[in-house]
Design an enzyme around this catalytic site. Sequence first.
Site, PDB file in Angstrom:
ATOM      1  N   ASP A  25       0.963  -1.104   0.552  1.00  0.00           N
ATOM      2  CA  ASP A  25       0.027   0.449   0.251  1.00  0.00           C
ATOM      3  C   ASP A  25       0.663   1.101  -0.203  1.00  0.00           C
ATOM      4  O   ASP A  25       0.508   2.623  -0.589  1.00  0.00           O
ATOM      5  CB  ASP A  25      -1.077   0.002   0.743  1.00  0.00           C
ATOM      6  CG  ASP A  25      -1.458  -1.496   1.765  1.00  0.00           C
ATOM      7  OD1 ASP A  25      -2.462  -1.320   0.183  1.00  0.00           O
ATOM      8  OD2 ASP A  25      -1.650  -1.928   2.081  1.00  0.00           O
ATOM      9  N   HIS A  35      -5.049  -3.681   6.416  1.00  0.00           N
ATOM     10  CA  HIS A  35      -4.273  -3.699   4.914  1.00  0.00           C
ATOM     11  C   HIS A  35      -6.130  -4.073   4.270  1.00  0.00           C
ATOM     12  O   HIS A  35      -5.778  -5.283   4.145  1.00  0.00           O
ATOM     13  CB  HIS A  35      -3.005  -4.444   5.036  1.00  0.00           C
ATOM     14  CG  HIS A  35      -3.557  -5.277   3.358  1.00  0.00           C
ATOM     15  ND1 HIS A  35      -3.001  -4.988   2.271  1.00  0.00           N
ATOM     16  CD2 HIS A  35      -3.347  -6.175   2.745  1.00  0.00           C
ATOM     17  CE1 HIS A  35      -2.983  -5.142   1.284  1.00  0.00           C
ATOM     18  NE2 HIS A  35      -3.934  -6.007   1.480  1.00  0.00           N
TER      19      HIS A  35
END
Length: 335
Positions: free
Chosen positions: A166, A194
Amino acid sequence: MSSIGAGSRKPVHVTVTGAAGQIGYALLFRIASGQLLGPDQPIVLRMLEIEPAMKALEGVAMELDDCAFPLLHDMVLTSKTEEAFDGANWALLVGSVPRKAGMERGDLLSVNGGIFGPQGKAIAARAAGDVRILVVGNPCNTNCYIARSNAPEIPAERWFAMTRLDENRAKIQLAKKAKVPVSVVSNLAIWGNHSATQYPDARNARIAGMGVFDVITDHGWLKKEFIKDVQTRGAKVIEARGLSSAASAANAVIDSVKSIRTATPWGDWHSLAVVSRGEYGVPEWLQFGFPVRSDGSIWEVVPGLQHDDDAKERIRITTEELLQERDLVKELVPS
Ligand code: NAX
Protein backbone atom coordinates in the site's frame (compact mmCIF):
# COMPACT_ATOMS: atom_id res chain seq x y z
CA MET A 1 24.57 -31.68 1.03
CA SER A 2 28.34 -31.43 1.20
CA SER A 3 29.89 -28.34 2.68
CA ILE A 4 32.05 -27.81 -0.44
CA GLY A 5 31.19 -24.43 -1.93
CA ALA A 6 28.60 -23.67 0.70
CA GLY A 7 30.45 -20.51 1.73
CA SER A 8 31.67 -19.50 5.16
CA ARG A 9 28.51 -17.85 6.47
CA LYS A 10 25.93 -19.93 8.25
CA PRO A 11 22.77 -20.24 6.13
CA VAL A 12 19.71 -18.35 7.23
CA HIS A 13 16.52 -20.40 7.21
CA VAL A 14 13.63 -18.63 5.50
CA THR A 15 10.20 -20.24 5.70
CA VAL A 16 7.65 -19.33 3.04
CA THR A 17 4.12 -20.63 3.48
CA GLY A 18 1.81 -20.97 0.48
CA ALA A 19 5.01 -21.42 -1.51
CA ALA A 20 3.30 -22.85 -4.61
CA GLY A 21 0.93 -19.88 -4.86
CA GLN A 22 1.34 -16.88 -7.10
CA ILE A 23 3.13 -14.65 -4.60
CA GLY A 24 5.34 -17.61 -3.69
CA TYR A 25 6.29 -17.99 -7.34
CA ALA A 26 7.29 -14.34 -7.57
CA LEU A 27 9.04 -14.32 -4.19
CA LEU A 28 11.12 -17.49 -3.87
CA PHE A 29 13.43 -16.69 -6.77
CA ARG A 30 14.16 -13.25 -5.41
CA ILE A 31 14.96 -14.69 -1.98
CA ALA A 32 17.20 -17.38 -3.46
CA SER A 33 19.04 -14.85 -5.62
CA GLY A 34 20.01 -12.81 -2.56
CA GLN A 35 17.56 -9.93 -2.83
CA LEU A 36 16.03 -10.55 0.60
CA LEU A 37 19.09 -10.90 2.81
CA GLY A 38 21.94 -9.69 0.66
CA PRO A 39 24.43 -11.08 -1.87
CA ASP A 40 26.64 -12.90 0.66
CA GLN A 41 24.02 -14.65 2.74
CA PRO A 42 23.41 -18.37 2.03
CA ILE A 43 19.78 -19.37 2.39
CA VAL A 44 17.86 -22.50 3.24
CA LEU A 45 14.34 -22.22 1.84
CA ARG A 46 11.71 -24.03 3.89
CA MET A 47 8.52 -24.17 1.85
CA LEU A 48 5.15 -25.08 3.29
CA GLU A 49 2.13 -26.08 1.24
CA ILE A 50 -1.05 -28.01 1.72
CA GLU A 51 -0.97 -31.61 0.49
CA PRO A 52 -2.85 -31.01 -2.82
CA ALA A 53 -0.31 -28.36 -3.82
CA MET A 54 2.81 -30.41 -3.06
CA LYS A 55 3.24 -31.56 -6.66
CA ALA A 56 3.12 -27.97 -7.89
CA LEU A 57 5.63 -27.09 -5.18
CA GLU A 58 7.96 -29.79 -6.47
CA GLY A 59 7.81 -28.09 -9.86
CA VAL A 60 8.73 -24.76 -8.28
CA ALA A 61 11.64 -26.44 -6.50
CA MET A 62 12.84 -27.92 -9.82
CA GLU A 63 12.88 -24.42 -11.28
CA LEU A 64 14.76 -23.10 -8.26
CA ASP A 65 17.31 -25.88 -8.79
CA ASP A 66 17.54 -24.97 -12.45
CA CYS A 67 18.49 -21.41 -11.61
CA ALA A 68 21.65 -22.78 -9.93
CA PHE A 69 21.53 -19.95 -7.39
CA PRO A 70 24.90 -19.91 -5.61
CA LEU A 71 23.27 -18.76 -2.36
CA LEU A 72 20.59 -21.45 -2.25
CA HIS A 73 22.15 -23.87 0.20
CA ASP A 74 19.21 -26.21 0.60
CA MET A 75 15.44 -26.56 0.22
CA VAL A 76 12.85 -28.23 2.42
CA LEU A 77 9.45 -28.96 0.88
CA THR A 78 6.82 -29.98 3.35
CA SER A 79 3.13 -30.05 4.20
CA LYS A 80 3.95 -30.36 7.90
CA THR A 81 3.70 -27.05 9.71
CA GLU A 82 6.23 -27.82 12.46
CA GLU A 83 8.82 -29.08 9.98
CA ALA A 84 8.38 -25.92 7.90
CA PHE A 85 9.26 -23.67 10.83
CA ASP A 86 12.08 -25.80 12.24
CA GLY A 87 14.99 -23.45 12.88
CA ALA A 88 13.37 -20.63 10.87
CA ASN A 89 15.04 -17.22 11.23
CA TRP A 90 12.48 -15.52 9.02
CA ALA A 91 8.92 -16.76 8.59
CA LEU A 92 7.00 -15.26 5.68
CA LEU A 93 3.38 -16.30 6.12
CA VAL A 94 1.90 -15.94 2.65
CA GLY A 95 -0.40 -18.97 2.35
CA SER A 96 -4.00 -18.48 3.23
CA VAL A 97 -7.46 -19.33 1.98
CA PRO A 98 -8.84 -16.76 -0.45
CA ARG A 99 -12.29 -15.30 -0.06
CA LYS A 100 -14.79 -17.32 -2.13
CA ALA A 101 -18.16 -16.21 -3.47
CA GLY A 102 -20.72 -15.99 -0.70
CA MET A 103 -18.10 -16.00 2.05
CA GLU A 104 -18.64 -13.38 4.74
CA ARG A 105 -15.65 -11.55 6.23
CA GLY A 106 -16.31 -13.43 9.48
CA ASP A 107 -16.09 -16.81 7.68
CA LEU A 108 -12.85 -15.75 6.04
CA LEU A 109 -11.44 -14.68 9.37
CA SER A 110 -12.30 -17.92 11.10
CA VAL A 111 -11.05 -20.15 8.24
CA ASN A 112 -7.74 -18.31 8.23
CA GLY A 113 -7.64 -18.16 11.99
CA GLY A 114 -7.65 -21.95 11.85
CA ILE A 115 -4.41 -21.73 9.87
CA PHE A 116 -2.64 -18.92 11.72
CA GLY A 117 -3.29 -20.10 15.28
CA PRO A 118 -1.49 -23.43 14.73
CA GLN A 119 1.23 -21.71 12.72
CA GLY A 120 1.84 -19.32 15.62
CA LYS A 121 2.18 -22.29 17.98
CA ALA A 122 4.50 -24.12 15.59
CA ILE A 123 6.72 -21.05 15.23
CA ALA A 124 6.96 -20.72 19.00
CA ALA A 125 7.80 -24.42 19.33
CA ARG A 126 10.27 -24.83 16.50
CA ALA A 127 11.67 -21.61 15.06
CA ALA A 128 15.10 -20.16 15.84
CA GLY A 129 15.50 -17.92 18.88
CA ASP A 130 15.80 -14.82 16.67
CA VAL A 131 12.80 -15.57 14.42
CA ARG A 132 10.98 -12.65 12.86
CA ILE A 133 7.65 -13.08 11.16
CA LEU A 134 5.95 -11.17 8.35
CA VAL A 135 2.30 -12.01 7.66
CA VAL A 136 1.10 -11.41 4.10
CA GLY A 137 -1.92 -13.72 3.82
CA ASN A 138 -5.15 -11.82 4.20
CA PRO A 139 -6.70 -10.51 6.30
CA CYS A 140 -3.05 -9.97 7.25
CA ASN A 141 -3.36 -7.71 10.30
CA THR A 142 -5.77 -10.02 12.07
CA ASN A 143 -4.05 -13.21 10.91
CA CYS A 144 -0.87 -11.79 12.43
CA TYR A 145 -2.72 -10.88 15.61
CA ILE A 146 -4.01 -14.48 15.85
CA ALA A 147 -0.62 -16.08 15.23
CA ARG A 148 1.16 -13.71 17.61
CA SER A 149 -1.40 -14.26 20.34
CA ASN A 150 -0.86 -18.01 20.01
CA ALA A 151 2.90 -17.59 20.44
CA PRO A 152 3.34 -15.66 23.70
CA GLU A 153 6.91 -16.98 24.00
CA ILE A 154 7.98 -14.80 21.06
CA PRO A 155 8.31 -11.06 21.73
CA ALA A 156 5.39 -9.23 20.12
CA GLU A 157 7.86 -6.84 18.44
CA ARG A 158 9.04 -9.67 16.17
CA TRP A 159 5.67 -9.87 14.39
CA PHE A 160 4.81 -7.76 11.34
CA ALA A 161 1.90 -7.64 8.89
CA MET A 162 2.40 -6.25 5.43
CA THR A 163 1.20 -2.77 4.52
CA ARG A 164 4.23 -2.01 2.36
CA LEU A 165 2.48 -2.73 -0.93
CA ASP A 166 0.00 0.00 0.00
CA GLU A 167 2.88 2.36 0.79
CA ASN A 168 4.46 1.66 -2.59
CA ARG A 169 1.12 2.09 -4.35
CA ALA A 170 0.60 5.43 -2.63
CA LYS A 171 4.09 6.66 -3.49
CA ILE A 172 3.75 5.99 -7.19
CA GLN A 173 0.37 7.75 -7.30
CA LEU A 174 1.89 10.85 -5.67
CA ALA A 175 4.93 10.72 -7.95
CA LYS A 176 2.77 10.54 -11.07
CA LYS A 177 0.54 13.37 -9.93
CA ALA A 178 3.52 15.59 -9.06
CA LYS A 179 5.41 14.46 -12.20
CA VAL A 180 8.51 13.57 -10.18
CA PRO A 181 10.52 10.32 -9.90
CA VAL A 182 9.07 8.00 -7.26
CA SER A 183 12.48 7.94 -5.55
CA VAL A 184 11.90 11.46 -4.17
CA VAL A 185 8.62 10.52 -2.44
CA SER A 186 9.24 9.64 1.20
CA ASN A 187 7.64 9.44 4.66
CA LEU A 188 4.55 7.64 3.46
CA ALA A 189 2.66 5.86 6.23
CA ILE A 190 -0.33 3.59 5.88
CA TRP A 191 -2.38 3.73 9.06
CA GLY A 192 -4.48 0.82 10.24
CA ASN A 193 -5.75 -2.19 8.38
CA HIS A 194 -4.54 -3.60 5.06
CA SER A 195 -8.06 -3.27 3.70
CA ALA A 196 -10.26 -0.69 2.03
CA THR A 197 -10.37 1.28 5.31
CA GLN A 198 -6.60 1.90 5.40
CA TYR A 199 -5.51 5.52 5.62
CA PRO A 200 -2.65 6.42 3.24
CA ASP A 201 -1.23 9.55 4.84
CA ALA A 202 -0.29 12.19 2.27
CA ARG A 203 -0.40 14.95 4.92
CA ASN A 204 2.79 13.74 6.56
CA ALA A 205 4.44 12.46 3.39
CA ARG A 206 7.13 14.43 1.55
CA ILE A 207 8.20 15.04 -2.01
CA ALA A 208 11.87 15.99 -2.31
CA GLY A 209 11.72 16.97 1.36
CA MET A 210 8.70 19.27 0.94
CA GLY A 211 5.17 18.73 2.17
CA VAL A 212 3.02 16.89 -0.37
CA PHE A 213 0.25 19.47 0.03
CA ASP A 214 2.76 22.20 -0.88
CA VAL A 215 3.92 20.39 -4.02
CA ILE A 216 0.57 19.05 -5.26
CA THR A 217 -1.89 21.90 -5.38
CA ASP A 218 -4.91 19.75 -6.30
CA HIS A 219 -5.91 19.26 -2.67
CA GLY A 220 -9.32 17.87 -3.66
CA TRP A 221 -7.51 14.96 -5.38
CA LEU A 222 -5.24 14.41 -2.38
CA LYS A 223 -8.16 14.28 0.03
CA LYS A 224 -10.42 12.04 -2.05
CA GLU A 225 -9.28 10.25 -5.22
CA PHE A 226 -5.74 9.59 -4.00
CA ILE A 227 -6.98 7.85 -0.87
CA LYS A 228 -9.63 5.88 -2.74
CA ASP A 229 -7.17 4.87 -5.48
CA VAL A 230 -4.74 3.42 -2.95
CA GLN A 231 -7.51 1.71 -0.99
CA THR A 232 -8.95 0.06 -4.11
CA ARG A 233 -5.77 -0.55 -6.11
CA GLY A 234 -5.77 -4.28 -5.33
CA ALA A 235 -9.29 -4.64 -6.75
CA LYS A 236 -8.25 -2.71 -9.89
CA VAL A 237 -5.34 -5.09 -10.46
CA ILE A 238 -7.69 -8.07 -10.13
CA GLU A 239 -10.09 -6.46 -12.60
CA ALA A 240 -7.32 -5.92 -15.16
CA ARG A 241 -5.23 -9.04 -14.67
CA GLY A 242 -7.88 -11.52 -13.62
CA LEU A 243 -5.60 -12.39 -10.72
CA SER A 244 -4.58 -10.55 -7.58
CA SER A 245 -1.29 -8.67 -7.19
CA ALA A 246 1.59 -11.09 -7.00
CA ALA A 247 4.89 -9.65 -8.28
CA SER A 248 4.23 -6.32 -6.56
CA ALA A 249 3.27 -8.15 -3.37
CA ALA A 250 6.48 -10.21 -3.51
CA ASN A 251 8.41 -6.99 -4.08
CA ALA A 252 6.75 -5.48 -1.01
CA VAL A 253 7.83 -8.51 1.05
CA ILE A 254 11.44 -7.85 0.03
CA ASP A 255 11.03 -4.14 0.87
CA SER A 256 9.38 -4.90 4.23
CA VAL A 257 12.12 -7.24 5.40
CA LYS A 258 14.75 -4.77 4.23
CA SER A 259 13.15 -1.95 6.20
CA ILE A 260 13.09 -4.12 9.34
CA ARG A 261 16.67 -5.39 9.13
CA THR A 262 18.45 -2.30 7.84
CA ALA A 263 18.55 1.23 9.22
CA THR A 264 15.88 3.57 7.89
CA PRO A 265 17.41 6.57 6.11
CA TRP A 266 17.55 9.56 8.47
CA GLY A 267 14.23 11.38 8.80
CA ASP A 268 12.26 8.83 6.76
CA TRP A 269 9.88 6.05 7.78
CA HIS A 270 8.14 3.06 6.24
CA SER A 271 4.83 1.39 6.68
CA LEU A 272 4.51 -1.81 8.67
CA ALA A 273 1.67 -3.18 10.73
CA VAL A 274 3.14 -3.78 14.17
CA VAL A 275 1.81 -4.49 17.64
CA SER A 276 0.18 -1.41 19.12
CA ARG A 277 1.51 -0.25 22.48
CA GLY A 278 -1.15 2.47 22.54
CA GLU A 279 0.66 4.90 20.23
CA TYR A 280 -1.63 7.59 18.78
CA GLY A 281 -4.47 6.26 20.96
CA VAL A 282 -4.68 2.94 19.07
CA PRO A 283 -5.89 0.16 21.38
CA GLU A 284 -3.03 -1.95 22.67
CA TRP A 285 -2.30 -5.36 21.14
CA LEU A 286 -3.95 -4.65 17.73
CA GLN A 287 -1.66 -5.29 14.75
CA PHE A 288 -1.81 -1.81 13.28
CA GLY A 289 -0.26 -0.03 10.30
CA PHE A 290 2.03 2.71 11.61
CA PRO A 291 4.97 4.79 10.40
CA VAL A 292 7.97 2.74 11.55
CA ARG A 293 11.70 3.41 11.58
CA SER A 294 14.46 0.95 12.36
CA ASP A 295 18.10 1.20 13.37
CA GLY A 296 18.71 -2.21 11.83
CA SER A 297 17.87 -4.21 14.92
CA ILE A 298 15.32 -2.25 16.96
CA TRP A 299 12.34 -0.48 15.42
CA GLU A 300 9.94 2.10 16.77
CA VAL A 301 6.70 3.77 15.80
CA VAL A 302 7.60 7.31 14.73
CA PRO A 303 6.11 9.62 17.35
CA GLY A 304 4.70 13.12 17.08
CA LEU A 305 2.96 13.14 13.68
CA GLN A 306 -0.04 15.46 13.45
CA HIS A 307 -3.45 14.51 12.11
CA ASP A 308 -6.23 16.84 11.04
CA ASP A 309 -9.89 15.99 11.72
CA ASP A 310 -10.29 14.08 8.45
CA ALA A 311 -7.24 11.92 9.22
CA LYS A 312 -8.46 11.32 12.78
CA GLU A 313 -11.82 10.16 11.48
CA ARG A 314 -10.22 7.83 8.92
CA ILE A 315 -7.95 6.35 11.58
CA ARG A 316 -10.97 5.89 13.85
CA ILE A 317 -12.79 3.95 11.08
CA THR A 318 -9.88 1.62 10.32
CA THR A 319 -9.31 1.06 14.05
CA GLU A 320 -12.98 0.20 14.44
CA GLU A 321 -12.70 -2.37 11.65
CA LEU A 322 -9.71 -4.01 13.33
CA LEU A 323 -11.57 -4.12 16.63
CA GLN A 324 -14.50 -5.82 14.90
CA GLU A 325 -12.12 -8.34 13.32
CA ARG A 326 -10.59 -8.96 16.73
CA ASP A 327 -14.04 -9.69 18.13
CA LEU A 328 -14.84 -12.07 15.28
CA VAL A 329 -11.77 -14.20 16.03
CA LYS A 330 -11.81 -14.07 19.81
CA GLU A 331 -12.31 -17.84 20.08
CA LEU A 332 -9.05 -18.38 18.17
CA VAL A 333 -7.00 -16.34 20.61
CA PRO A 334 -6.05 -17.64 24.06
CA SER A 335 -7.33 -15.28 26.76
P1 NAX B 1 -2.62 -18.10 -4.05
O1 NAX B 1 -4.00 -18.62 -3.86
O2 NAX B 1 -2.02 -18.06 -5.41
O3 NAX B 1 -1.62 -18.93 -3.13
C1 NAX B 1 -1.88 -19.22 -1.81
C2 NAX B 1 -1.22 -20.54 -1.51
O4 NAX B 1 -1.39 -20.81 -0.14
C3 NAX B 1 -1.82 -21.71 -2.29
O5 NAX B 1 -0.81 -22.37 -3.02
C4 NAX B 1 -2.42 -22.58 -1.21
O6 NAX B 1 -2.32 -23.96 -1.50
C5 NAX B 1 -1.56 -22.20 0.00
N1 NAX B 1 -2.17 -22.49 1.28
C6 NAX B 1 -3.47 -22.47 1.65
N2 NAX B 1 -3.61 -22.87 2.93
C7 NAX B 1 -2.37 -23.12 3.39
C8 NAX B 1 -1.86 -23.57 4.63
N3 NAX B 1 -2.67 -23.86 5.64
N4 NAX B 1 -0.53 -23.72 4.76
C9 NAX B 1 0.30 -23.47 3.72
N5 NAX B 1 -0.14 -23.06 2.51
C10 NAX B 1 -1.44 -22.88 2.35
O7 NAX B 1 -2.60 -16.66 -3.36
P2 NAX B 1 -1.52 -15.51 -3.51
O8 NAX B 1 -1.90 -14.66 -4.67
O9 NAX B 1 -0.17 -16.09 -3.48
O10 NAX B 1 -1.83 -14.64 -2.21
C11 NAX B 1 -1.55 -15.15 -0.93
C12 NAX B 1 -2.16 -14.26 0.13
O11 NAX B 1 -1.60 -12.96 0.07
C13 NAX B 1 -3.67 -14.06 -0.02
O12 NAX B 1 -4.27 -14.15 1.24
C14 NAX B 1 -3.78 -12.66 -0.53
O13 NAX B 1 -5.03 -12.07 -0.22
C15 NAX B 1 -2.66 -12.00 0.21
N6 NAX B 1 -2.18 -10.71 -0.28
C16 NAX B 1 -1.75 -9.83 0.64
C17 NAX B 1 -1.25 -8.61 0.28
C18 NAX B 1 -0.77 -7.64 1.31
O14 NAX B 1 -0.41 -6.54 0.92
N7 NAX B 1 -0.75 -7.95 2.59
C19 NAX B 1 -1.21 -8.18 -1.13
C20 NAX B 1 -1.28 -9.32 -2.09
C21 NAX B 1 -2.20 -10.42 -1.70
O15 NAX B 1 -3.51 -10.01 -2.00
